[in-house]
Write a protein that holds these residues in place. Structure first.
Motif, PDB file in Angstrom:
ATOM      1  N   SER A  56       1.127 -10.848  -9.741  1.00 46.07           N
ATOM      2  CA  SER A  56       0.279  -9.771 -10.223  1.00 46.07           C
ATOM      3  C   SER A  56       0.784  -9.222 -11.549  1.00 46.07           C
ATOM      4  O   SER A  56       1.984  -9.186 -11.810  1.00 46.07           O
ATOM      5  N   SER A  57      -0.166  -8.788 -12.374  1.00 48.41           N
ATOM      6  CA  SER A  57       0.235  -8.181 -13.639  1.00 48.41           C
ATOM      7  C   SER A  57       0.416  -6.675 -13.447  1.00 48.41           C
ATOM      8  O   SER A  57       0.864  -5.975 -14.329  1.00 48.41           O
ATOM      9  N   TYR A  58       0.014  -6.179 -12.262  1.00 49.40           N
ATOM     10  CA  TYR A  58       0.136  -4.743 -12.006  1.00 49.40           C
ATOM     11  C   TYR A  58       1.486  -4.478 -11.343  1.00 49.40           C
ATOM     12  O   TYR A  58       1.917  -5.225 -10.498  1.00 49.40           O
ATOM     13  N   TRP A  64      -7.587   0.170  -8.557  1.00 49.68           N
ATOM     14  CA  TRP A  64      -8.269   0.469  -7.297  1.00 49.68           C
ATOM     15  C   TRP A  64      -7.372   1.251  -6.328  1.00 49.68           C
ATOM     16  O   TRP A  64      -7.751   1.478  -5.194  1.00 49.68           O
ATOM     17  N   PHE A  68      -3.243   9.885  -2.219  1.00 52.44           N
ATOM     18  CA  PHE A  68      -3.857  10.997  -1.493  1.00 52.44           C
ATOM     19  C   PHE A  68      -2.989  12.247  -1.406  1.00 52.44           C
ATOM     20  O   PHE A  68      -3.508  13.342  -1.203  1.00 52.44           O
ATOM     21  N   GLU A  84      -3.391   1.908   1.603  1.00 55.77           N
ATOM     22  CA  GLU A  84      -2.671   0.645   1.794  1.00 55.77           C
ATOM     23  C   GLU A  84      -1.157   0.816   1.746  1.00 55.77           C
ATOM     24  O   GLU A  84      -0.446   0.046   1.096  1.00 55.77           O
ATOM     25  N   ARG A 105       0.071  -3.153   8.641  1.00 59.66           N
ATOM     26  CA  ARG A 105      -0.886  -3.327   9.739  1.00 59.66           C
ATOM     27  C   ARG A 105      -0.846  -4.777  10.229  1.00 59.66           C
ATOM     28  O   ARG A 105      -1.089  -5.082  11.383  1.00 59.66           O
ATOM     29  N   ASP A 107       0.016  -9.042   8.196  1.00 62.15           N
ATOM     30  CA  ASP A 107       0.314  -9.661   6.912  1.00 62.15           C
ATOM     31  C   ASP A 107      -0.825  -9.381   5.924  1.00 62.15           C
ATOM     32  O   ASP A 107      -1.996  -9.541   6.264  1.00 62.15           O
ATOM     33  N   LEU A 108      -0.465  -8.919   4.743  1.00 63.53           N
ATOM     34  CA  LEU A 108      -1.413  -8.586   3.675  1.00 63.53           C
ATOM     35  C   LEU A 108      -2.365  -7.451   4.059  1.00 63.53           C
ATOM     36  O   LEU A 108      -3.509  -7.411   3.608  1.00 63.53           O
ATOM     37  N   ASP A 112      -3.655   3.206   5.591  1.00 61.02           N
ATOM     38  CA  ASP A 112      -3.733   4.228   4.542  1.00 61.02           C
ATOM     39  C   ASP A 112      -2.870   5.419   4.945  1.00 61.02           C
ATOM     40  O   ASP A 112      -2.828   5.795   6.128  1.00 61.02           O
TER      41      ASP A 112
ATOM     42  N   LEU B 147     -14.197   0.768 -12.438  1.00 61.81           N
ATOM     43  CA  LEU B 147     -13.899  -0.431 -11.661  1.00 61.81           C
ATOM     44  C   LEU B 147     -15.177  -1.195 -11.335  1.00 61.81           C
ATOM     45  O   LEU B 147     -15.244  -2.408 -11.443  1.00 61.81           O
ATOM     46  N   GLU B 479     -13.580  -4.040  10.871  1.00 58.68           N
ATOM     47  CA  GLU B 479     -12.481  -4.947  10.508  1.00 58.68           C
ATOM     48  C   GLU B 479     -12.948  -6.048   9.555  1.00 58.68           C
ATOM     49  O   GLU B 479     -12.180  -6.547   8.731  1.00 58.68           O
ATOM     50  N   ARG B 482     -13.158  -4.441   6.169  1.00 59.48           N
ATOM     51  CA  ARG B 482     -11.796  -4.241   5.681  1.00 59.48           C
ATOM     52  C   ARG B 482     -11.187  -5.562   5.204  1.00 59.48           C
ATOM     53  O   ARG B 482     -10.469  -5.621   4.201  1.00 59.48           O
ATOM     54  N   ARG B 485     -12.451  -6.164   1.842  1.00 58.17           N
ATOM     55  CA  ARG B 485     -11.814  -5.280   0.860  1.00 58.17           C
ATOM     56  C   ARG B 485     -10.425  -5.809   0.507  1.00 58.17           C
ATOM     57  O   ARG B 485     -10.069  -5.925  -0.662  1.00 58.17           O
ATOM     58  N   ASP B 486      -9.644  -6.150   1.529  1.00 58.26           N
ATOM     59  CA  ASP B 486      -8.278  -6.623   1.286  1.00 58.26           C
ATOM     60  C   ASP B 486      -8.276  -7.931   0.509  1.00 58.26           C
ATOM     61  O   ASP B 486      -7.446  -8.136  -0.377  1.00 58.26           O
ATOM     62  N   ARG B 489      -9.013  -7.208  -3.129  1.00 52.68           N
ATOM     63  CA  ARG B 489      -7.867  -6.606  -3.819  1.00 52.68           C
ATOM     64  C   ARG B 489      -6.751  -7.616  -4.040  1.00 52.68           C
ATOM     65  O   ARG B 489      -6.057  -7.572  -5.041  1.00 52.68           O
ATOM     66  N   TYR B 490      -6.613  -8.523  -3.097  1.00 56.35           N
ATOM     67  CA  TYR B 490      -5.596  -9.555  -3.247  1.00 56.35           C
ATOM     68  C   TYR B 490      -5.950 -10.466  -4.432  1.00 56.35           C
ATOM     69  O   TYR B 490      -5.090 -10.803  -5.247  1.00 56.35           O
ATOM     70  N   LEU B 492      -7.784  -9.666  -6.964  1.00 55.66           N
ATOM     71  CA  LEU B 492      -7.763  -8.905  -8.223  1.00 55.66           C
ATOM     72  C   LEU B 492      -6.377  -8.876  -8.864  1.00 55.66           C
ATOM     73  O   LEU B 492      -6.234  -8.530 -10.036  1.00 55.66           O
ATOM     74  N   GLN B 493      -5.364  -9.233  -8.096  1.00 59.13           N
ATOM     75  CA  GLN B 493      -4.021  -9.234  -8.674  1.00 59.13           C
ATOM     76  C   GLN B 493      -3.815 -10.400  -9.633  1.00 59.13           C
ATOM     77  O   GLN B 493      -2.861 -10.423 -10.390  1.00 59.13           O
ATOM     78  N   LEU B 523     -12.399   7.621   0.941  1.00 53.26           N
ATOM     79  CA  LEU B 523     -12.717   6.435   0.146  1.00 53.26           C
ATOM     80  C   LEU B 523     -12.054   5.227   0.823  1.00 53.26           C
ATOM     81  O   LEU B 523     -11.057   4.676   0.365  1.00 53.26           O
ATOM     82  N   GLY B 524     -12.571   4.877   1.944  1.00 53.51           N
ATOM     83  CA  GLY B 524     -12.012   3.780   2.724  1.00 53.51           C
ATOM     84  C   GLY B 524     -13.050   3.276   3.691  1.00 53.51           C
ATOM     85  O   GLY B 524     -14.208   3.713   3.678  1.00 53.51           O
ATOM     86  N   VAL B 525     -12.635   2.362   4.537  1.00 47.17           N
ATOM     87  CA  VAL B 525     -13.566   1.773   5.503  1.00 47.17           C
ATOM     88  C   VAL B 525     -13.541   2.624   6.775  1.00 47.17           C
ATOM     89  O   VAL B 525     -12.476   2.909   7.310  1.00 47.17           O
ATOM     90  N   ARG B 587      -3.777 -14.444   6.857  1.00 47.56           N
ATOM     91  CA  ARG B 587      -4.552 -13.425   7.542  1.00 47.56           C
ATOM     92  C   ARG B 587      -5.029 -13.901   8.920  1.00 47.56           C
ATOM     93  O   ARG B 587      -5.900 -13.268   9.520  1.00 47.56           O
ATOM     94  N   ASP B 590      -5.689 -11.611  11.889  1.00 49.34           N
ATOM     95  CA  ASP B 590      -6.702 -10.562  11.827  1.00 49.34           C
ATOM     96  C   ASP B 590      -7.847 -10.843  12.811  1.00 49.34           C
ATOM     97  O   ASP B 590      -8.487 -11.897  12.732  1.00 49.34           O
TER      98      ASP B 590
END
Lengths: 364, 795
Positions: A56-58, A64, A68, A84, A105, A107-108, A112, B147, B479, B482, B485-486, B489-490, B492-493, B523-525, B587, B590
């Motif tokens: 990741s570059s972040y 995103w 809180f 997360e 929770r 893996d990956l 919150d 975003l 789920e 979610r 979403r995950d 985001r993964y 997007l890295q 702001l979540g699921v 995953r 899950d």
């Protein structure tokens, strides 16, 4: 015909001489064979290039990210939590931060985290999160251990009174308390099922919880019984939700919420006075600041929608708004002249001069 | 064989002309056009996924970028342009109206929570506000929602995009391209630049350049004819190869028309190579015919018969190698390559028939060419060079052995370059046109700011469900949302992933927040299935008909997660696929994956990834098969395994030069380049076949090997050089084509032709002179053959 024969004899002689000059044929043939074998090996389709995902570059915050809650533990040490499992730490009053991820929770995937608060001495503290998650520290935030909460509701606030006593509020009418450091949590679920966004206990006995439909509940017996000072039941949807509450002591407190609602009490909530807000933007958090060490606070700060930071003197005066960012700020905390506010879009803003100037650390 | 053809020349000739007439009819039916989807492997899972979920939008995506030179877009004039341009894009033919998105579109909205109310606001619809404060509010909201808005408004506020998709299949690139050009003109001004990117623009440029391409085509034909005229020194039937070339072209084009394939202007260079091949075989035949006329005292029937008998075996071999080169490219299942393969095979088959059957018949009816006047004395320097070259293979020494070793080195280097060949596109933009072409400038300008390529991840419910108030479908299980979403985001890295569009970050999460008084903690699921379903249908309520199906289908059985990428280079696609695989692998715990499966990768990015998957293997399989065919045919024709091996090695030596060039010029193996490489393999071996066959023929007449080589090189070698000159002369104008693909491929082919000439005329004879393989002497030892020949001559 004779000429042709003569010609061929000449050429044969020339060929014999030529052969003597040639390099060893065997070696060359071996070379050719080796080259062919290499090619044959190449006919087998090779695997595609190494499939290693790029890193990741972040580093600190991603666009995103949602942060809180924020709180100071001991002097200069500040924490922030967010979606997360994000747990950010600053040891210089909020100027610079490092990040780690807790509350996995699977893996990956992480839970919150909605709230972080420390006891006044800064050693003990609780994190409240999604799905009834409770984490506790006893070493000023270095290590965090989970505690059984007995609920799957979201815990939006845990207010730490002491290392043994804490109060929690959350979704679906959740109010909870512990008196044994979190080993056991007693639930006082409100039948109304209202969301309680915040809870504040200036001492171990007196507390206020705020939530939907302009609800303010009060307890004076350490949460055993709760009585409404405002709202308390599902009513007109136009009543603003209250998002945050703070009390300096058992008499003086503030509540803020939707539509720029600002409420003040100087008599333990017997009367709540509406203060005219400078805008109708919702405020998500409120905190006292500006007092000398051990002394009474002199200012009140709120954080809210669209990056709004509200500031007003306790003694009176009109509230003023600053907007160091456009991203909603969920929570704000002060420690002397250092102040930190965190919010959506991975935003952290910091002040080192008591709020005169705010600098965006991440998020823009 | 020659005798048989000439005996029945009338019947055979008329039959061939009739067949040509039928092909001619179909040739007139051929359509010019481009079918984008035909460029990808039809049965690859990614392409099937693309077809199965085409309703989520197609690859025909247009991005128009409005960029200001000074200031930002937040002023009335520019915002108005963005909105008007959005309306005008909606009027383009074959546009998918549901797909049009921009800052000025009513489909692009955000929600605001007020006490007791939830309000959806378009940024500027129906009217652009003139009030500066209102314009500043638009700017503020865009920034807050940056975003979600990143694919439509740049972070620096200088650029805005209008995005639209077109219906695949019925899109007329020509019309759309010119209408887009009109829009660009209409909305450009001193401070506003409009850039256009996307497949409709890329393919449309093919039509833009078509007149120039046609000029190049005719120019190259003219050059070929001129060289042909000069080579045959204006003998009375010098034009015969043009006629046979033309007739086999009618066969090829007729077959294209008969099959209903479209003729892609960009692929013109491949068709050109096929025409050049026809002429090349015709020239070989014609050259030998003139030689045989002299040998047979200008008896045209005898010359025709002997030439046909002698030229048919090497010609058949050479054309079969050509056909093998082109047929095997259809193995990858890419329809456009399949079309090139089948039409190319018919074209080359036509060439075989026309050159080796029709050409002798035609020559037998035409008047006998007159002997040429005595040649003037050649210049001394020319003769010296010619002698040096001709003697090179027969003269032992460091030069000859050194050349053989150098060929070995070339094979090794070429092999390494081939293995390391880059697959797919190596640079952003389109490789079809030059880097500095307007289309690539536009693409690069747009991709700096907005994503241009979209990959689809389809989230598919494992069990079929139906909408019911009492039951939350699996697609809307918390789920599952979610998980999406995950995953987003993964992904997007990865810096190449610009944005993710999916139901989780764009609908459920913001609606959850808005529904809960705008509190950030929501702001979540949501945790409860009913809550997710409620929020989704709250969203659906406010949408235009069909709009919600851009996210989840009507039956809530599948949904889409769009991955917006900055480009579709091999590296980017590889990286995204690796990330996806890793996420799904990690995953597995899950429970959401028990309800749904994630299938990837559709969209235009998936199509390119599918092509990359196939091309690498296709390249090697193709080369293997072609070399196998070369080995087999050569071994059979020369009745020698050594001959088969020899031709395979010469083929490798000559064609691996192509890999070296591609490596140096940074050209990847793509759908566009692979037919050229494949054809090159077949093309090159011809020279060697003609030269070696002539050496065999000369040896069979009793010449010593060295003499045979010299004679073959002076005769067939000259014809091969003529063929080479004709092809290179014809290719030369393509070097200056505005289409980069033509430029690169013509250079590649010139290099291929050159290495093949060197290998065919110098290296192969040199090896034969050095190793003296038995197949040259009819499968017996050299002395034995000579004894037999001399005995036959003396008797």
């Amino acid at each position: 015909m004779r000429l042709a024969v003569l010609e061929s004899i000449k050429l044969a002689a020339h060929g014999a001489r030529a052969q003597a000059k040639e390099p060893p044929r065997k070696a060359l043939r071996c070379g050719v064979l080796a080259l062919m074998l290499m090619f044959a090996a190449g006919l087998v389709p090779l695997p595609l290039a190494a499939q290693t995902p790029e890193t990741s570059s972040y580093t600190l915050a991603k666009p995103w990210d949602s942060f809180f809650s924020t709180a100071f533990s001991t002097s200069g040490k500040c924490y922030a939590v967010g979606a997360e499992g994000a747990l950010l730490t600053s040891t210089d009053g909020g100027k610079t931060w490092s990040r780690r991820t807790i509350a996995q929770r699977g893996d990956l995937s992480w839970w919150d985290l909605f709230s972080i608060r420390f006891t006044p001495d800064g050693n003990a503290g609780w994190i409240g999160g999604e799905n009834g998650l409770i984490l506790k520290t006893t070493d000023g935030g270095v290590t965090w251990n989970s505690q059984p909460s007995g609920t799957t509701e979201n815990i939006f606030r845990i207010d730490a009174v002491s290392a043994s006593t804490a109060y929690a509020s959350g979704s679906n009418g959740l109010l909870m308390s512990t008196t044994d450091g979190g080993a056991h949590w007693q639930q006082q679920i409100q039948k109304s099922g209202l969301i309680f966004f915040d809870i504040a206990f200036p001492d171990a006995q007196h507390g206020w919880a705020v939530g939907e439909f302009e609800t303010i509940l009060h307890t004076s017996d350490a949460g055993k019984t709760w009585t409404p000072q405002m709202g308390g039941k599902r009513a007109n949807f136009k009543l603003p939700a209250l998002f945050a509450v703070r009390f300096a002591d058992a008499q003086h407190g503030w509540a803020v919420g939707q539509g720029g609602t600002l409420l003040r009490t100087d008599n333990g909530g017997a009367n709540w006075q509406t203060i005219t807000a400078p805008s109708d933007s919702p405020m998500y958090s409120v905190v006292y600041a500006g007092g000398s060490t051990g002394g009474a606070p002199s200012q009140l700060w709120g954080s809210g929608d669209g990056g709004a930071l509200l500031r007003m003197g306790i003694a009176g005066g009109s509230p003023r708004i600053q907007t160091p960012t456009v991203f909603s700020l969920s929570d704000i905390a002060f420690d002397g002249s250092n102040g930190v506010a965190v919010g959506l879009g991975g935003t952290i803003v910091h002040t080192s001069d008591g709020g005169a100037h705010w600098k965006v650390v991440t998020g823009n | 064989m020659g005798r048989f053809i000439l005996r029945h020349r009338a019947i055979i000739g008329i039959a061939l002309l009739l067949i040509t007439g039928v092909f001619g009819y179909y040739a007139s039916k051929m359509a010019i056009g481009t079918s984008f989807i035909d460029f990808f492997p039809k049965h690859h899972p990614y392409v099937e996924l693309y077809h199965n979920y085409e309703r989520y939008g197609g690859a025909q995506r247009l991005t128009l970028m409005v960029q200001v030179k000074h200031g930002d877009i937040y002023n009335y004039k520019t915002l108005r342009k963005i909105q008007d341009l959005t309306y005008d894009v909606d009027l383009l033919p074959d546009v998918n109206h549901q797909s049009i998105r921009s800052l000025g579109s009513f489909r692009v909205r955000y929600a605001v929570a007020l006490p007791g109310n939830l309000v959806y606001k378009a940024y500027m619809y129906p009217n652009v506000p003139a009030d500066p404060a209102a314009i500043q509010e638009i700017k503020r909201q865009v920034f807050i929602h940056r975003l979600e808005m990143r694919s439509l408004v740049s972070d620096d506020g200088r650029s805005a995009a209008v995005v639209a998709s077109f219906y695949e299949g019925r899109l007329n690139y020509h019309d759309v391209f010119y209408k887009i050009q009109d829009l660009i003109k209409k909305y450009s001004d001193d401070n506003t630049v409009i850039y256009a990117a996307g497949e409709p623009v890329i393919r449309g440029y093919g039509y833009y350049y078509l007149p120039l391409l046609v000029i190049i085509f005719f120019l190259s034909d003219g050059i070929m004819i001129l060289i042909l005229y000069l080579f045959f020194r204006g003998r009375s039937t010098w034009w015969a190869p043009i006629i046979t070339g033309l007739l086999s072209t009618i066969w090829g084009i007729g077959f294209i028309g008969m099959q209903g394939y479209e003729f892609d202007p960009v692929m013109l260079v491949i068709r050109f190579i096929l025409t050049a091949r026809d002429m090349s075989h015709g020239i070989q035949w014609q050259g030998r015919y003139y030689d045989e006329l002299e040998n047979h005292g200008y008896d045209k029937m005898a010359a025709c018969e002997v030439t046909t008998t002698l030229m048919l075996p090497p010609g058949l071999l050479a054309i079969l190698a050509d056909i093998a080169g082109i047929v095997f490219i259809s193995f990858g299942g890419i329809p456009s390559l399949g079309h090139v393969a089948s039409s190319g095979a018919v074209w080359l088959g036509g060439s075989l028939t026309m050159v080796f059957v029709f050409q002798p018949i035609m020559m037998s009816y035409l008047p006998t060419p007159k002997p040429l006047p005595a040649r003037k004395e050649k210049r001394k320097w020319f003769t010296a060079i010619e002698n040096k070259l001709v003697e090179f293979p027969t003269k032992p020494g460091l030069a000859r052995e050194g050349a053989l070793v150098a060929v070995g080195v070339l094979i090794v280097v070429g092999f390494v370059a081939g293995v390391r060949a880059k697959i797919g596109y190596t640079e952003p933009g389109t490789p079809l046109y030059r880097h500095n072409a307007k289309v690539n400038k536009d693409i690069n300008a747009v991709r700096q700011v907005f994503p241009l390529d979209e990959g689809w991840l389809i989230v598919r419910a494992r069990a079929s469900t139906a909408i019911s108030a009492a039951y939350t479908p699996d697609m809307l299980a918390p789920e599952v949302i979610r998980l999406q979403r995950d995953l987003g985001r993964y992904l997007l890295q990865d810096p190449e992933v610009v944005s993710i569009i999916s139901v989780a970050p764009d609908i459920i999460e913001p609606y959850n927040q808005m529904f809960h008084y705008g509190n950030p903690k929501y702001l979540g699921v949501p945790r409860m299935p009913d809550d997710v379903m409620g929020l989704y249908f709250l969203f659906v309520q406010g949408t235009a008909p069909g709009e919600a199906e851009e996210w989840i289908n009507l039956n809530t059985n599948d949904g889409i997660l769009r991955v917006l990428l900055s480009d579709h280079t091999y590296k980017t696609l590889n990286n995204v696929q690796a990330r996806l695989a890793e996420f799904i692998h990690r995953r597995q715990w899950d429970p959401a994956l028990k309800k749904v499966e994630i299938v990837y990768m559709g969209g235009v990015a998936g199509l390119y990834a599918a092509a990359n998957d196939v091309l690498y293997q296709l390249d090697f399989i193709n080369i293997t098969f072609v070399l196998g065919v070369v080995f087999l045919f050569c071994a059979v024709v020369y009745r020698s395994i050594v001959a088969g091996v020899l031709f395979v090695i010469s083929c490798i030596a000559a064609n691996f030069a192509a890999f070296i060039y591609m490596r140096i010029a940074d050209i990847g193996i793509t759908i566009d380049t692979i037919p050229v490489i494949s054809l090159g393999i077949g093309l090159g071996v011809d020279y060697g076949i003609y030269a070696v066959s002539r050496i065999c023929d000369e040896c069979a007449e009793g010449k010593r090997l060295e003499n045979a080589i010299v004679t073959a090189l002076r005769g067939t070698g000259a014809a091969v050089l003529a063929t080479f000159s004709v092809i290179v002369g014809g290719l030369a104008p393509w070097v200056f084509s505005p289409v980069l693909f033509h430029n690169e491929m013509s250079v590649l082919l010139i290099i291929l032709m050159s290495t093949n000439v060197i290998v065919g005329l110098l290296i192969l004879p040199a090896y034969i002179a050095w190793a003296r393989p038995r197949f040259i002497f009819g499968g017996v030892a050299e002395d034995e053959q000579r004894k037999e020949t001399m005995a036959a001559a003396s008797s």
